[in-house]
Design a protein around this motif. Structure first.
Motif, PDB file in Angstrom:
ATOM      1  N   SER A  59    -114.599  67.751 -33.285  1.00 27.68           N
ATOM      2  CA  SER A  59    -114.540  68.238 -34.633  1.00 27.68           C
ATOM      3  C   SER A  59    -113.111  68.804 -34.805  1.00 27.68           C
ATOM      4  O   SER A  59    -112.442  69.487 -34.000  1.00 27.68           O
ATOM      5  CB  SER A  59    -115.687  69.484 -34.710  1.00 27.68           C
ATOM      6  OG  SER A  59    -115.654  69.953 -35.859  1.00 27.68           O
ATOM      7  N   VAL A  60    -112.874  68.872 -36.147  1.00 31.33           N
ATOM      8  CA  VAL A  60    -111.303  69.587 -36.497  1.00 31.33           C
ATOM      9  C   VAL A  60    -111.537  70.297 -37.758  1.00 31.33           C
ATOM     10  O   VAL A  60    -112.249  69.486 -38.573  1.00 31.33           O
ATOM     11  CB  VAL A  60    -110.131  68.464 -36.434  1.00 31.33           C
ATOM     12  CG1 VAL A  60    -110.466  67.339 -37.186  1.00 31.33           C
ATOM     13  CG2 VAL A  60    -108.838  69.114 -36.566  1.00 31.33           C
ATOM     14  N   GLU A  61    -110.954  71.212 -38.075  1.00 31.24           N
ATOM     15  CA  GLU A  61    -110.964  71.774 -39.364  1.00 31.24           C
ATOM     16  C   GLU A  61    -109.834  72.796 -39.648  1.00 31.24           C
ATOM     17  O   GLU A  61    -109.678  73.522 -38.902  1.00 31.24           O
ATOM     18  CB  GLU A  61    -112.321  72.588 -39.583  1.00 31.24           C
ATOM     19  CG  GLU A  61    -112.638  73.161 -41.079  1.00 31.24           C
ATOM     20  CD  GLU A  61    -113.804  73.574 -41.248  1.00 31.24           C
ATOM     21  OE1 GLU A  61    -114.861  72.725 -41.455  1.00 31.24           O
ATOM     22  OE2 GLU A  61    -114.087  74.794 -41.306  1.00 31.24           O
ATOM     23  N   TRP A  62    -109.341  72.693 -40.814  1.00 34.02           N
ATOM     24  CA  TRP A  62    -108.035  73.689 -41.106  1.00 34.02           C
ATOM     25  C   TRP A  62    -108.764  74.743 -41.642  1.00 34.02           C
ATOM     26  O   TRP A  62    -109.700  74.647 -41.960  1.00 34.02           O
ATOM     27  CB  TRP A  62    -107.308  73.161 -42.090  1.00 34.02           C
ATOM     28  CG  TRP A  62    -106.365  71.886 -41.789  1.00 34.02           C
ATOM     29  CD1 TRP A  62    -106.822  70.606 -42.194  1.00 34.02           C
ATOM     30  CD2 TRP A  62    -105.188  71.868 -41.375  1.00 34.02           C
ATOM     31  NE1 TRP A  62    -105.751  69.671 -41.790  1.00 34.02           N
ATOM     32  CE2 TRP A  62    -104.897  70.562 -41.148  1.00 34.02           C
ATOM     33  CE3 TRP A  62    -104.341  72.760 -40.982  1.00 34.02           C
ATOM     34  CZ2 TRP A  62    -103.652  70.191 -40.807  1.00 34.02           C
ATOM     35  CZ3 TRP A  62    -103.037  72.456 -40.354  1.00 34.02           C
ATOM     36  CH2 TRP A  62    -102.622  70.944 -40.426  1.00 34.02           C
ATOM     37  N   SER A  81    -102.364  77.958 -44.166  1.00 32.30           N
ATOM     38  CA  SER A  81    -101.981  76.528 -44.196  1.00 32.30           C
ATOM     39  C   SER A  81    -101.829  75.943 -42.729  1.00 32.30           C
ATOM     40  O   SER A  81    -101.705  74.637 -42.510  1.00 32.30           O
ATOM     41  CB  SER A  81    -100.887  76.399 -45.145  1.00 32.30           C
ATOM     42  OG  SER A  81     -99.814  76.859 -44.645  1.00 32.30           O
ATOM     43  N   ALA A  82    -101.148  76.502 -41.784  1.00 33.06           N
ATOM     44  CA  ALA A  82    -100.852  76.253 -40.495  1.00 33.06           C
ATOM     45  C   ALA A  82    -101.901  76.398 -39.355  1.00 33.06           C
ATOM     46  O   ALA A  82    -101.447  75.802 -38.345  1.00 33.06           O
ATOM     47  CB  ALA A  82     -99.453  76.882 -40.085  1.00 33.06           C
ATOM     48  N   MET A  83    -102.777  76.699 -39.811  1.00 37.06           N
ATOM     49  CA  MET A  83    -103.843  77.275 -38.548  1.00 37.06           C
ATOM     50  C   MET A  83    -105.082  76.168 -38.702  1.00 37.06           C
ATOM     51  O   MET A  83    -105.683  75.952 -39.655  1.00 37.06           O
ATOM     52  CB  MET A  83    -104.266  78.344 -38.594  1.00 37.06           C
ATOM     53  CG  MET A  83    -105.311  78.855 -37.544  1.00 37.06           C
ATOM     54  SD  MET A  83    -105.608  80.756 -37.277  1.00 37.06           S
ATOM     55  CE  MET A  83    -103.797  81.320 -36.696  1.00 37.06           C
ATOM     56  N   LEU A  84    -105.488  75.498 -37.496  1.00 35.24           N
ATOM     57  CA  LEU A  84    -106.489  74.654 -37.315  1.00 35.24           C
ATOM     58  C   LEU A  84    -107.348  74.869 -36.163  1.00 35.24           C
ATOM     59  O   LEU A  84    -106.833  75.541 -35.292  1.00 35.24           O
ATOM     60  CB  LEU A  84    -106.397  73.397 -37.819  1.00 35.24           C
ATOM     61  CG  LEU A  84    -105.656  72.462 -36.518  1.00 35.24           C
ATOM     62  CD1 LEU A  84    -105.446  70.960 -37.023  1.00 35.24           C
ATOM     63  CD2 LEU A  84    -104.155  72.945 -36.722  1.00 35.24           C
ATOM     64  N   CYS A 138    -110.546  75.170 -29.327  1.00 33.15           N
ATOM     65  CA  CYS A 138    -109.113  75.453 -29.464  1.00 33.15           C
ATOM     66  C   CYS A 138    -108.695  75.898 -30.857  1.00 33.15           C
ATOM     67  O   CYS A 138    -108.957  75.321 -31.807  1.00 33.15           O
ATOM     68  CB  CYS A 138    -108.360  74.496 -28.906  1.00 33.15           C
ATOM     69  SG  CYS A 138    -108.355  74.061 -27.013  1.00 33.15           S
ATOM     70  N   VAL A 139    -107.998  77.045 -31.098  1.00 35.14           N
ATOM     71  CA  VAL A 139    -107.336  77.409 -32.289  1.00 35.14           C
ATOM     72  C   VAL A 139    -105.869  77.316 -32.179  1.00 35.14           C
ATOM     73  O   VAL A 139    -105.164  77.603 -31.045  1.00 35.14           O
ATOM     74  CB  VAL A 139    -107.655  78.830 -32.509  1.00 35.14           C
ATOM     75  CG1 VAL A 139    -106.912  79.261 -33.622  1.00 35.14           C
ATOM     76  CG2 VAL A 139    -108.924  79.106 -32.587  1.00 35.14           C
ATOM     77  N   TRP A 140    -105.311  76.540 -33.094  1.00 32.85           N
ATOM     78  CA  TRP A 140    -103.882  76.031 -33.098  1.00 32.85           C
ATOM     79  C   TRP A 140    -103.225  76.745 -34.088  1.00 32.85           C
ATOM     80  O   TRP A 140    -103.878  76.840 -35.338  1.00 32.85           O
ATOM     81  CB  TRP A 140    -103.705  74.493 -33.302  1.00 32.85           C
ATOM     82  CG  TRP A 140    -104.545  73.746 -32.321  1.00 32.85           C
ATOM     83  CD1 TRP A 140    -105.774  73.326 -32.043  1.00 32.85           C
ATOM     84  CD2 TRP A 140    -104.087  73.394 -31.236  1.00 32.85           C
ATOM     85  NE1 TRP A 140    -106.327  72.767 -31.266  1.00 32.85           N
ATOM     86  CE2 TRP A 140    -105.030  72.809 -30.343  1.00 32.85           C
ATOM     87  CE3 TRP A 140    -102.748  73.099 -30.394  1.00 32.85           C
ATOM     88  CZ2 TRP A 140    -104.995  72.072 -29.156  1.00 32.85           C
ATOM     89  CZ3 TRP A 140    -102.578  72.443 -29.113  1.00 32.85           C
ATOM     90  CH2 TRP A 140    -103.665  71.616 -28.533  1.00 32.85           C
ATOM     91  N   ASP A 141    -101.727  77.250 -34.147  1.00 32.70           N
ATOM     92  CA  ASP A 141    -101.103  77.561 -35.196  1.00 32.70           C
ATOM     93  C   ASP A 141     -99.702  76.963 -35.183  1.00 32.70           C
ATOM     94  O   ASP A 141     -98.813  77.096 -34.347  1.00 32.70           O
ATOM     95  CB  ASP A 141    -100.823  79.052 -35.051  1.00 32.70           C
ATOM     96  CG  ASP A 141    -100.123  79.550 -36.316  1.00 32.70           C
ATOM     97  OD1 ASP A 141     -99.518  78.687 -37.028  1.00 32.70           O
ATOM     98  OD2 ASP A 141    -100.183  81.033 -36.324  1.00 32.70           O
TER      99      ASP A 141
END
Length: 454
Positions: free
Chosen positions: A357-360, A365-368, A378-381
Motif C-alpha cells: 500500500s502507498v498513499e500521499w 505534498s511531500a509526505m507519504l 513507513c512514513v516518508w518526507d
C-alpha cells in the motif's frame, strides 16, 4: 521498534538501537520494544474476521482536527473462512485518545502540557494510559470475500466493493451510517453492537462484465459517483453515473493496455478525463477516459517486477508514487514521464518485502506512507535532506536510539508490531493520523514527528 536497554559486563547500559526486519538479527535473550514516547497516539483493535481492505469515510466533524480525543468512521470488507460469512463492516470509533508517554517533568515544562493533561483521564494530571477506543459497528452481508472496498469521496455512504466472485457492487449504506451517527458513545452499547448479525441488503448496482476478479478500484475525485475498476485479466471499465442511482458500464468498452493483471488505479486529482493504472507487467499506463478500446495515452515501464500499488498526489498533482513487489518505492514527476526517458525522482529500497500500500498525505505534498509484507509501515518526507550537524546532535543525546547510517533521511518513522499489513490510509481530516489493516487487525497511530507543529 527498538532493542531494549541491556548492560555491558561493567554495568554500563547499552544504548537502544533501531531494529530493521530482514536486516538485523536478534540474540536469544533479546526482545523488541516499542517506544511509547514516539507515538502521539497508538490504538489497535480487531473485527470478527481479518480485512484485506478498508476505507475512511469523510464525516461532518470538521476538517483539520488536531485536538484529542478523535472520532472517525470507516468501512471494511472481511476475509472469512466461508464465503457466506463475509460482510461489510461500517465502524464508528470514538475516544481515540492521546497515548504518548513522556517524562512528567518534561511534560510540565511543555507549553502544550495543559492540553495534554485535559485530554487524558488520569486524575493526577499525567499522561493517559494506552487503552482502546470505543468501537460501534453496522454489518451488511456480502457473498464472498472482499478484495477491495472504496467509499465515494462526494457521498461517503456510497461504497463500492470488488469481490472474489468477480463481481463489482455498489452499495448505498446511508441507513447504516445514519444509525451509527445517532448512537451514544457508550462502551456497553459498543460491546453489544459488535455482536450484531449482518443485515441483508441488495446492492444498488452489480457489474458482472469483468473477465476475472480484481483489486483495482477508484472513485473519481472530480466527477461525482464516477468509478473505474480493473481486473486480473488486464481489463479496465469506467462506470458513468446516471439518474436514478444507476451506472452505465459497457461490457464491450474495455481499457486494455496491461499484459497481465491490473493491480491498482487512480483518477487524476485535477483532470476529469484522466486516470492511471499499474500492473503486474511492471508498467504504468495513463488513460483518456473518453477513449475506450484505444491504446493508453502513455505506457511506461516503471519497475522490473509487479507494480502492486500507486498513489496520485492530491496536493502536488504532477507527482505519482509506485510500490513494487521487490520492496521498492519510486516517485515520478509526470511532467517528465515518457516511454523513451522515464526517470524517477526518487527510489527507496528500505522495505524487505513487497509494498502492499502507498498513499500521499492530503496535508503535506511531500509526505507519504507505505505498507509492506515485511511487517512495517513507513512514513516518508521527501522534503527532508541529510543534515550532518543535526544528526550528530541527536546521536549525542544519551536516550536516543542509535539509527543505522544507511537509512535514508526521508524515512521519518517506522511502525512495526503488526502482522502482514495489507492497506493503509491517512485520515484526510485529522492531520498525521494513519490507519492500517493487517492479518492481526487494525492500527491507528500518529507519530510524534508527523503533522502540524513538527
Amino acid at each position: 521498534m527498538t532493542k531494549p536497554n541491556r548492560r555491558e559486563e561493567g554495568g554500563a547500559p547499552i544504548r537502544p538501537a533501531v531494529w530493521r526486519p530482514g536486516v538485523d538479527g536478534m540474540d536469544a535473550d533479546e526482545e523488541l520494544e516499542y517506544d511509547p514516547s514516539v507515538y502521539d497516539c497508538l490504538h489497535a483493535w480487531q473485527l470478527d474476521w481479518p480485512c484485506l481492505s478498508f476505507d475512511i469515510l469523510r464525516d461532518e466533524l470538521g476538517d483539520t482536527r488536531e485536538r484529542f480525543p478523535h472520532s472517525l468512521f470507516a468501512i471494511a470488507g472481511t476475509q472469512a473462512d466461508v464465503a457466506t460469512k463475509n460482510h461489510l463492516t461500517m465502524m464508528r470509533l470514538t475516544r481515540l485518545k492521546k497515548t504518548r508517554r513522556v517524562d512528567k517533568a518534561a511534560a510540565d515544562m511543555d507549553d502544550d502540557s495543559d492540553a495534554s493533561e485535559s485530554d487524558s483521564d488520569d486524575e493526577d494530571g499525567g499522561i493517559a494510559p494506552i487503552n482502546g477506543p470505543i468501537i460501534q459497528v453496522q454489518k451488511v452481508a456480502h457473498h464472498g470475500a472482499v478484495n477491495r472496498v472504496r467509499a465515494c469521496p462526494h457521498r461517503p455512504s456510497l461504497v463500492a466493493t470488488w469481490g472474489e466472485t468477480g463481481v463489482v457492487q455498489v452499495w448505498d449504506l446511508a441507513p447504516q451510517l445514519t444509525k451509527l451517527s445517532m448512537l451514544t458513545a457508550d462502551a456497553r452499547d459498543a460491546q453489544a453492537a459488535m455482536n450484531v448479525q449482518p443485515q441483508r441488503s441488495a446492492p444498488r448496482h452489480a457489474f458482472t462484465g469483468h473477465a476475472d476478479e480484481g483489486y483495482a478500484m477508484d472513485w473519481s475525485p472530480t466527477v461525482d459517483a464516477r468509478l473505474a475498476t480493473g481486473d486480473n485479466a488486464g481489463g479496465i471499465h469506467v462506470w458513468e453515473p446516471r439518474e436514478g442511482g444507476r451506472w452505465a458500464v459497457d461490457k464491450t468498452a474495455v481499457f486494455k493496455g496491461h499484459e497481465s493483471s491490473v493491480e491498482d488505479l487512480q483518477w487524476s486529482p485535477a483532470e476529469a478525463q484522466v486516470f492511471a493504472s499499474c500492473g503486474a507487467d511492471g508498467y504504468v499506463c495513463v488513460w483518456d477516459a473518453r477513449n475506450a478500446n484505444a491504446a493508453p495515452a502513455l505506457r511506461v515501464k516503471t519497475h522490473e517486477c509487479d507494480v502492486n500499488v500507486m498513489s496520485w498526489n492530491r496536493v502536488a498533482n504532477c507527482m505519482l508514487a509506485t510500490g513494487a513487489d521487490d520492496g521498492s518505492l519510486r516517485i515520478w514527476d509526470l511532467r517528465m514521464f515518457s516511454p523513451s526517458d522515464a526517470k524517477h525522482v526518487a527510489n527507496f529500497s528500505f522495505h524487505r518485502g513487497p509494498v502492499t500500500s502507498v498513499e500521499w498525505s492530503r496535508f503535506d505534498s511531500a509526505m507519504l506512507a507505505t505498507a509492506s509484507a515485511d511487517h512495517t509501515v513507513c512514513v516518508w518526507d521527501l522534503a527532508v535532506e541529510r543534515d550532518a550537524e543535526e544528526e550528530a546532535a541527536a546521536m549525542a543525546a544519551e536516550d536516543n536510539a542509535m539509527a543505522p547510517e544507511d537509512l535514508p533521511p526521508q524515512l521519518m518513522f517506522v511502525h512495526q508490531g503488526l502482522k502482514d499489513p495489507k492497506e493503509l490510509h491517512w485520515h484526510h481530516q485529522i492531520p498525521g493520523l494513519c490507519l492500517t489493516t493487517a492479518a492481526d487487525g487494525f492500527n491507528a497511530f500518529k507519530a510524534y514527528n508527523v503533522g502540524p507543529g513538527c
